[in-house]
Design a protein around this motif. Sequence first.
Motif, PDB file in Angstrom:
ATOM      1  N   LEU A 712       0.830  -1.192   0.000  1.00  0.00           N
ATOM      2  CA  LEU A 712       0.000   0.000   0.000  1.00  0.00           C
ATOM      3  C   LEU A 712       0.870   1.249   0.000  1.00  0.00           C
ATOM      4  CD1 LEU A 712      -2.764  -0.975   2.605  1.00  0.00           C
ATOM      5  CD2 LEU A 712      -2.989  -0.892   0.113  1.00  0.00           C
ATOM      6  N   PRO A 713       0.471   2.265  -0.749  1.00  0.00           N
ATOM      7  CA  PRO A 713       1.223   3.519  -0.763  1.00  0.00           C
ATOM      8  C   PRO A 713       1.021   4.280   0.545  1.00  0.00           C
ATOM      9  CG  PRO A 713      -0.789   3.755  -2.016  1.00  0.00           C
ATOM     10  CD  PRO A 713      -0.707   2.307  -1.621  1.00  0.00           C
ATOM     11  N   PRO A 714       1.720   5.376   0.757  1.00  0.00           N
ATOM     12  CA  PRO A 714       1.494   6.189   1.965  1.00  0.00           C
ATOM     13  C   PRO A 714       0.013   6.537   2.127  1.00  0.00           C
ATOM     14  CG  PRO A 714       3.431   6.973   0.793  1.00  0.00           C
ATOM     15  CD  PRO A 714       2.787   5.945  -0.093  1.00  0.00           C
ATOM     16  N   TYR A 715      -0.505   6.241   3.296  1.00  0.00           N
ATOM     17  CA  TYR A 715      -1.924   6.452   3.614  1.00  0.00           C
ATOM     18  C   TYR A 715      -2.849   5.782   2.582  1.00  0.00           C
ATOM     19  CZ  TYR A 715      -0.093   9.821   6.944  1.00  0.00           C
ATOM     20  OH  TYR A 715       0.598  10.412   7.969  1.00  0.00           O
ATOM     21  N   GLY A 716      -2.374   4.688   2.000  1.00  0.00           N
ATOM     22  CA  GLY A 716      -3.180   3.970   1.023  1.00  0.00           C
ATOM     23  C   GLY A 716      -4.204   3.061   1.693  1.00  0.00           C
ATOM     24  N   SER A 717      -5.118   2.543   0.897  1.00  0.00           N
ATOM     25  CA  SER A 717      -6.172   1.679   1.423  1.00  0.00           C
ATOM     26  C   SER A 717      -6.650   0.753   0.325  1.00  0.00           C
ATOM     27  CB  SER A 717      -7.349   2.508   1.948  1.00  0.00           C
ATOM     28  OG  SER A 717      -7.834   3.389   0.943  1.00  0.00           O
ATOM     29  N   CYS A 718      -7.312  -0.319   0.746  1.00  0.00           N
ATOM     30  CA  CYS A 718      -7.829  -1.276  -0.233  1.00  0.00           C
ATOM     31  C   CYS A 718      -8.932  -2.099   0.406  1.00  0.00           C
ATOM     32  CB  CYS A 718      -6.720  -2.200  -0.732  1.00  0.00           C
ATOM     33  SG  CYS A 718      -6.123  -3.356   0.533  1.00  0.00           S
ATOM     34  N   SER A 822      -7.550  14.905 -21.573  1.00  0.00           N
ATOM     35  CA  SER A 822      -7.460  14.656 -20.134  1.00  0.00           C
ATOM     36  C   SER A 822      -7.392  13.158 -19.871  1.00  0.00           C
ATOM     37  CB  SER A 822      -8.682  15.242 -19.425  1.00  0.00           C
ATOM     38  OG  SER A 822      -8.646  14.927 -18.042  1.00  0.00           O
ATOM     39  N   VAL A 823      -6.377  12.739 -19.115  1.00  0.00           N
ATOM     40  CA  VAL A 823      -6.203  11.336 -18.749  1.00  0.00           C
ATOM     41  C   VAL A 823      -6.887  11.048 -17.416  1.00  0.00           C
ATOM     42  CG1 VAL A 823      -4.530   9.491 -18.336  1.00  0.00           C
ATOM     43  CG2 VAL A 823      -4.007  11.317 -19.966  1.00  0.00           C
ATOM     44  N   GLY A 824      -6.833  12.004 -16.500  1.00  0.00           N
ATOM     45  CA  GLY A 824      -7.473  11.792 -15.206  1.00  0.00           C
ATOM     46  C   GLY A 824      -6.946  12.742 -14.149  1.00  0.00           C
ATOM     47  N   ILE A 825      -7.588  12.671 -12.992  1.00  0.00           N
ATOM     48  CA  ILE A 825      -7.265  13.534 -11.857  1.00  0.00           C
ATOM     49  C   ILE A 825      -6.627  12.684 -10.767  1.00  0.00           C
ATOM     50  CG2 ILE A 825      -8.270  14.955 -10.011  1.00  0.00           C
ATOM     51  CD1 ILE A 825     -10.464  15.699 -12.115  1.00  0.00           C
ATOM     52  N   LEU A 826      -5.549  13.187 -10.184  1.00  0.00           N
ATOM     53  CA  LEU A 826      -4.833  12.496  -9.118  1.00  0.00           C
ATOM     54  C   LEU A 826      -4.896  13.353  -7.860  1.00  0.00           C
ATOM     55  CD1 LEU A 826      -1.675  11.454 -11.191  1.00  0.00           C
ATOM     56  CD2 LEU A 826      -3.726  10.094 -10.737  1.00  0.00           C
ATOM     57  N   TRP A 827      -5.361  12.738  -6.754  1.00  0.00           N
ATOM     58  CA  TRP A 827      -5.552  13.525  -5.532  1.00  0.00           C
ATOM     59  C   TRP A 827      -4.862  12.931  -4.309  1.00  0.00           C
ATOM     60  CZ3 TRP A 827      -8.034  11.147  -1.428  1.00  0.00           C
ATOM     61  CH2 TRP A 827      -8.735   9.972  -1.734  1.00  0.00           C
ATOM     62  N   THR A 828      -4.307  11.723  -4.450  1.00  0.00           N
ATOM     63  CA  THR A 828      -3.622  11.093  -3.317  1.00  0.00           C
ATOM     64  C   THR A 828      -2.513  10.207  -3.837  1.00  0.00           C
ATOM     65  OG1 THR A 828      -3.985   9.855  -1.262  1.00  0.00           O
ATOM     66  CG2 THR A 828      -5.147   9.070  -3.215  1.00  0.00           C
ATOM     67  N   LYS A 829      -1.575   9.879  -2.967  1.00  0.00           N
ATOM     68  CA  LYS A 829      -0.493   8.992  -3.376  1.00  0.00           C
ATOM     69  C   LYS A 829      -1.015   7.589  -3.628  1.00  0.00           C
ATOM     70  CE  LYS A 829       3.412  11.430  -1.407  1.00  0.00           C
ATOM     71  NZ  LYS A 829       4.657  11.345  -0.618  1.00  0.00           N
TER      72      LYS A 829
END
Length: 910
Positions: A712-718, A822-829
Amino acid sequence: MKRLFILLVFFSSCNKVNTKKTIFSGAEKIEKGDITQKLRKGFVNPPLSSRPGAYWCWLNGDVTKSSITRDLEEMKAKGMGRAEIWDVAAVNNPNKAYGEGPKFLGEESVDMIKHAMLEAKRLELKLGLIASSGWNAGGDWVTPDWASKALFHSEVKIKGGRKINQLEIPFPKVAENCPKNDSGRPVWYKEIALIAVPDHPDKKIKSIDEVIVLNKQFDGKVLNWSAPAGNWTVIRYICSNTGQRLIVPSPKSSGLFIDFLDPQATRRHLAHILGRLGITAKKSGLDYLEFDSMELDEGTPWTDKMDSIFYAHNGYSIKRYMPIFSGWEMEEGNEQFKYDFDKTISDQIIFSHYTTARDFLKAYDMEIVAEAGGPGPPIWNTCPVDALKALGNVSVPRGEFWIRHRNMFLVKEIASASHIYGLEHVDAESFTTWRRWKDAPHALKPYVDRAFCEGLNAITFHTFANTRPEHGLPGRTYHAGSDINSTTTWWEQSRPFMDYLSRCSYMLKQGKFVGDVVYYYGDKAPNFFPEFHDVPVKPGLKGLSAGYDFDLVNTDVLLNRMDASKGKLTLPDGMEYKLLVLPNRKDIPDEVVKKAEQMIAAGANVLIQNPQIAKNVKGSAYKNMSIDEALSRLSIPKDFTANAEKLDFIHRKIGGTDMYFVSNKTGQPVSDNCVFRVKNIQPEFWDPVTAQQYEITNAKSVDNKTEINLQLPPYGSCFVLFNAQSGDLPNYERQKNSLSLEVKGPWTLSFPKGWGAPSSIQLNKLISWTDHDNQGVKYFSGTASYKNSFNISKETLDSGDRFILNLEEVLDVAEVFVNEKSVGILWTKPFEIDIKDYVKAGNNNLEIKITNMWINRLTGDINLPEDQKFCKTNHPPFTASDDIEDKTYRLQKSGLMGPVTLEIIETDKK
């Protein structure tokens, strides 16, 4: 005095649990059929009922029809599902420059609310209304006879052994804000009791028989009494108004609180609101009303029928014990009476306010949402309820979690109440803060992920303020909250964040919570979990290790809803637990012990940690040991085994499918071998940030458990699902080749006009805007565009399955464009995205739009003359040092820090 447990039907919620589908759960609840396919569909595109809502601030009551429509259309477009009208003061409104509207529920106000009702229906949004201006329940229509009340007293010394004739008893001093007539007396009051006790310098009462009730000798003005010998203290008790008024109402909407102990007051209040809005049983337009947190003035709560209410609960009269309210002490102590009184107040408020509101609104096909469970001390010392019972008696229980403020995080208690009362939904006032315009979505994510692990499944933003172009940017706002509305810098890029919240909420509504332990939290009032509200980390139980989970249970549910079946503790809606814990505390009634004995006899596992109860309990119980030790003796392993300092979880079961939400609590990447207490049956990895779903092929079976290496990335979740009916999914373990390239400078960085920055600058290397020499760049807030290009050979293009563009460090939100698409929006690691479908052989144009927070421009404006400021808002800047909450306006790193790399990946083929 023996404690009598008289369980009156109208005080118990056990037979009135909601079964109606609600605004927060709706038709997406999955119980039968093709579970996995329905989950897949809802995960990718969560339904309306799982999408976030918001406290929709109508600041100072000042809105227009066009601004109402614009707000609702923006909510809908960005993926919200619900709005909650809140008529409230802007608090800061210098020179009334930010509007002052009509009084709440006046003609103009009603017209605006009706317009919102029509627009919400048109847009298929759910609409609620906070049941007052400001909070809590009340308004200018509340008259003193049904307003909030308390007990007041006066004292006079009398020498006995003689006839007392026409003695005037001093009128008690009432609350400063109590409504009074021209003579200074309360507009409304009621004589409660006149009590005589033998005088004592230490205010001691040797026997209850010494207390004399003089109501028959007192006409409300003078006393006529043949006083026995000795010196006496005569105490006069009246009930009158507290005078407590609504908290932060809009300027023209102040009014009294209702009497929370009187069910008729709740009915009158709600009937007034619905009547003003023209809502009938056949014609609504609102989905729910909301009661906010119970924040009462200090004092002894009372109502004009308290005598009979107390007797019905306890089987004895209250009158001769009333000197306790004036500081007198019984020989046997005051604890039992205070216990009985506090329990009575709790039960009466729950019945009069929450149960009554819930049942009243059912006739209108509406619900009551309420912050009914505190928080308690030290946040609010005057919330008088058994929190679990109060929360269980509303349609939608709501907690709250704040960012860096007094460690306020009230979710686990709310989740337990929802689970044990069969309510399904766990809502919270979300992201409340004093930190203004500082926290981007990536900064909010760790807080909400913690809340999800505590059981949250419904988000209500605090706040979405109605503002208009004339109020400037960031515009007007309420004095607390995260300012998630159409004037926040990242609003145009907010949809993926909304989708993340919606996916998690949707998934965490499904099935039933899995907890091994159900923990009895005592029988007293007030009662909260934790009892002292200071929760910097997820609250747990003493002696229960991380990796297990639990619910709390109260007396009401344990006695009236809980049974034992097949060795488990069960509830009628399907919840089940493996171990009941009666902790080492005094407030465990005999009835609870007897019920525990019955469940032991039926095969349930019970741990008794109170030595006296353990000594006398009937049946084979686990005694005087830790919860961990009892679980070990029951051969119950941890549900989730991992590095608990880094990873947290929650587990739900949906039919035959086990689902875990796992969260990385740290700001560093985590790779850990996690063990799930589930057989290795088709595990899958679902990413709630991207909606991607993967098959896990490297799982290992270990003693009927499954070991998976989670990354999981920093502060990631699944989400990890077991027994999923697998589709044609890519492999969770991706194979990488050695091809990687960096997109280096120079970069062209362009800024919009009108915000103090140059039209464009060149950057040879990527830096924070705050490190630039140009003051316009340093203090810029908004969206700026980075442009560059890169080359891809045809051979490379043909060889790669995925082209992962990694931005590495972004502050705060990025939108990626390749070849003007536009490919997409990124808001978190990780700030990375697959651009395979957008690249071509040869030269490729790359544009990255970066949006930061308002705080930088607001900080730059502090020392500018008023006519040179770029931002406009009613909220004054925080300038004092505050190391804990970091409210102070100061620059935050911003921009694209990179490095920007392109990674060519080959994935495993099935």
